[in-house]
Design a protein around this motif. Structure first.
Motif, mmCIF file in Angstrom:
data_model
loop_
_atom_site.group_PDB
_atom_site.id
_atom_site.type_symbol
_atom_site.label_atom_id
_atom_site.label_comp_id
_atom_site.label_asym_id
_atom_site.label_seq_id
_atom_site.Cartn_x
_atom_site.Cartn_y
_atom_site.Cartn_z
ATOM 1 N N LEU A 89 6.111 9.850 -0.017
ATOM 2 C CA LEU A 89 5.206 8.900 -0.480
ATOM 3 C C LEU A 89 5.797 7.585 -0.734
ATOM 4 O O LEU A 89 6.983 7.531 -1.452
ATOM 5 N N ALA A 90 5.573 6.428 0.081
ATOM 6 C CA ALA A 90 6.516 5.141 -0.038
ATOM 7 C C ALA A 90 5.633 4.130 -0.201
ATOM 8 O O ALA A 90 4.313 4.223 0.324
ATOM 9 N N GLU A 91 6.085 3.074 -0.715
ATOM 10 C CA GLU A 91 5.343 1.764 -0.637
ATOM 11 C C GLU A 91 5.789 0.951 0.703
ATOM 12 O O GLU A 91 6.872 0.650 0.770
ATOM 13 N N VAL A 92 4.443 0.720 1.210
ATOM 14 C CA VAL A 92 4.835 0.011 2.548
ATOM 15 C C VAL A 92 3.811 -1.459 2.765
ATOM 16 O O VAL A 92 2.931 -1.452 1.896
ATOM 17 N N ALA A 93 4.231 -2.183 3.797
ATOM 18 C CA ALA A 93 3.454 -3.389 3.918
ATOM 19 C C ALA A 93 1.949 -2.902 4.569
ATOM 20 O O ALA A 93 1.950 -2.145 5.549
ATOM 21 N N THR A 94 1.018 -3.519 4.155
ATOM 22 C CA THR A 94 -0.587 -3.205 4.766
ATOM 23 C C THR A 94 -0.290 -3.845 6.196
ATOM 24 O O THR A 94 0.060 -4.911 6.478
ATOM 25 N N PRO A 95 -0.603 -2.712 7.420
ATOM 26 C CA PRO A 95 -0.541 -3.260 8.374
ATOM 27 C C PRO A 95 -1.629 -4.472 8.880
ATOM 28 O O PRO A 95 -2.710 -4.639 8.366
ATOM 29 N N VAL A 96 -1.311 -5.058 9.975
ATOM 30 C CA VAL A 96 -2.231 -6.082 10.690
ATOM 31 C C VAL A 96 -2.604 -5.798 11.928
ATOM 32 O O VAL A 96 -2.036 -5.281 12.649
ATOM 33 N N PRO A 97 -3.982 -5.647 12.161
ATOM 34 C CA PRO A 97 -4.714 -5.214 13.515
ATOM 35 C C PRO A 97 -4.236 -6.038 14.656
ATOM 36 O O PRO A 97 -4.516 -7.198 14.456
ATOM 37 N N ALA A 98 -4.004 -5.436 15.746
ATOM 38 C CA ALA A 98 -3.754 -5.997 16.912
ATOM 39 C C ALA A 98 -5.050 -6.379 17.555
ATOM 40 O O ALA A 98 -6.189 -6.146 16.978
ATOM 41 N N ASP A 99 -5.168 -7.200 18.779
ATOM 42 C CA ASP A 99 -6.311 -7.707 19.215
ATOM 43 C C ASP A 99 -7.351 -6.470 19.275
ATOM 44 O O ASP A 99 -8.497 -7.005 19.390
ATOM 45 N N ASN A 100 -6.886 -5.442 19.950
ATOM 46 C CA ASN A 100 -7.847 -4.423 20.159
ATOM 47 C C ASN A 100 -7.859 -3.410 19.280
ATOM 48 O O ASN A 100 -8.209 -2.171 19.485
ATOM 49 N N GLU A 101 -7.466 -3.901 17.848
ATOM 50 C CA GLU A 101 -7.647 -2.575 16.845
ATOM 51 C C GLU A 101 -8.435 -3.163 15.462
ATOM 52 O O GLU A 101 -8.849 -4.395 15.463
ATOM 53 N N MET A 141 0.741 -1.259 -0.129
ATOM 54 C CA MET A 141 0.018 -0.044 0.060
ATOM 55 C C MET A 141 0.978 1.514 -0.085
ATOM 56 O O MET A 141 2.080 1.026 0.266
ATOM 57 N N LYS A 142 0.035 2.461 -0.376
ATOM 58 C CA LYS A 142 1.105 3.674 -0.375
ATOM 59 C C LYS A 142 0.708 4.386 1.020
ATOM 60 O O LYS A 142 -0.544 4.426 1.422
ATOM 61 N N ALA A 143 1.918 4.970 1.663
ATOM 62 C CA ALA A 143 1.735 5.870 2.921
ATOM 63 C C ALA A 143 2.622 6.784 2.649
ATOM 64 O O ALA A 143 3.550 6.892 2.162
ATOM 65 N N ILE A 144 2.385 8.022 3.465
ATOM 66 C CA ILE A 144 3.310 8.943 3.779
ATOM 67 C C ILE A 144 4.090 8.674 5.124
ATOM 68 O O ILE A 144 3.503 8.263 6.179
ATOM 69 N N TYR A 195 -4.303 2.414 3.889
ATOM 70 C CA TYR A 195 -4.880 1.831 4.847
ATOM 71 C C TYR A 195 -4.187 2.006 6.291
ATOM 72 O O TYR A 195 -2.941 2.463 6.547
ATOM 73 N N ALA A 196 -4.790 1.786 7.499
ATOM 74 C CA ALA A 196 -4.384 2.262 8.754
ATOM 75 C C ALA A 196 -4.829 1.370 9.892
ATOM 76 O O ALA A 196 -5.983 0.907 9.642
ATOM 77 N N CYS A 197 -4.155 1.021 11.021
ATOM 78 C CA CYS A 197 -4.915 0.249 12.098
ATOM 79 C C CYS A 197 -5.247 1.399 13.078
ATOM 80 O O CYS A 197 -4.344 2.235 13.382
#
Length: 320
Positions: A17-29, A1-4, A104-106
């Protein structure tokens, strides 16, 4: 995904602007598909690492602990952590997280509330940090009461527009201080009186106030103290480095002398206040003022514009 991302302190040019891994939500996210994010003074202060306290907030003295940029977010839930029961995929929400300037963001569930159906993602994204700052400045630090006379300096900025609208919703008589270009807008938001600071000095008209809010405080803390009635309260909710230092260091000392109180407010984001703002947004008591919209790759320009200090309302980053 793209992110600043921001991996070192400095001006807007450090944002990329960079290409980074899509985050994975923690238990409470929850994982959000970001639909809109907005820019706050907090973002450029963390980017620059100034004043020094910003580096403690950013989690690193030499570089930010988190490369993600942006706090205000609105979007759709994509997936949820194993402990999340309040939200499900497809829900439209708004609130705050770290790294909102991304596809995308958690976000933690206690930093999100449902978006009112009739409110756009752009408008919802404009609310969290600035709206919370305004609400806490008025209610918690300012002890606002219906019928009080209130002065808002910097009434046309991101925090100022929310402060004006919330103050009117709470029954105050509001005097707004702004530039000539924003006089009509301040009247439209409900200000009882508007002062064009290029033509009038609010200290010279003999008026004194129960509460003064420096939403974009450019003047000395002593000036704002002079504008108070006996037992009045001054709340600093924004301003430059020298004003912040005055708010942090001098306000507690000056409050010891006499009945006038001087306070500094920094927004403490929480679920309770997000629900209050959600209700005001749904009822039309607050209507976010959006001056400009930017694409994700224009995030540095959006931050640069807000840092210049003349934004009318909010700058919003919109995702395709």
């Amino acid at each position: 995904m793209k992110a600043i991302v921001c991996t070192r302190y400095g001006g807007p040019d450090v944002l990329r602007l960079a290409e980074v891994a899509t985050p994975v939500p923690a238990d409470n996210e929850v994982l959000l598909r970001v639909r809109a994010a907005s820019v706050n003074a907090l973002d450029w202060r963390l980017m620059r690492g100034k004043p020094l306290i910003a580096r403690f907030i950013a989690g690193g003295m030499r570089r930010p602990a988190h490369a993600g940029v942006g706090r205000d977010v609105a979007g759709e839930v994509v997936s949820v952590g194993t402990g999340v029961t309040r939200f499900a995929p497809g829900d439209a929400v708004f609130g705050a997280c770290i790294g909102a300037f991304a596809e995308y963001a958690c976000a933690k569930v206690d930093r999100l509330v449902p978006k009112p159906a009739h409110v756009s993602f752009e408008s919802a994204a404009a609310v969290p940090v600035a709206g919370t700052t305004a609400l806490q400045a008025l209610r918690d630090s300012g002890r606002i009461k219906a019928g009080q006379r209130i002065l808002i300096d910097g009434a046309s900025g991101g925090v100022g527009t929310f402060t004006l609208q919330i103050a009117k919703a709470l029954g105050a008589n509001v005097t707004a201080v702004c530039s000539p270009a924003n006089v009509d807008a301040a009247h439209a938001m409900g200000a009882d009186r508007v002062i064009d600071y290029t033509r009038e000095d609010f200290l010279q008209d003999g008026q004194r106030y129960d509460l003064v809010v420096g939403a974009n405080a450019h003047r000395s803390i002593f000036d704002y103290r002079r504008a108070l009635r006996e037992a009045g309260i001054y709340v600093m909710a924004g301003g430059g480095g020298s004003q912040i230092l005055q708010g942090l260091l001098l306000a507690p000392l000056l409050s010891l002398a006499g009945r006038r109180k001087l306070r500094f407010v920094g927004a403490k984001l929480g679920l309770g206040d997000l629900h209050v703002l959600q209700g005001m947004l749904a009822e039309g008591k607050i209507v976010p003022v959006i001056e400009r919209r930017y694409a994700l790759h224009e995030a540095a320009d959006a931050v640069r514009h807000v840092e210049a200090g003349h934004a009318r309302g909010k700058a919003v980053i919109v995702m395709p």
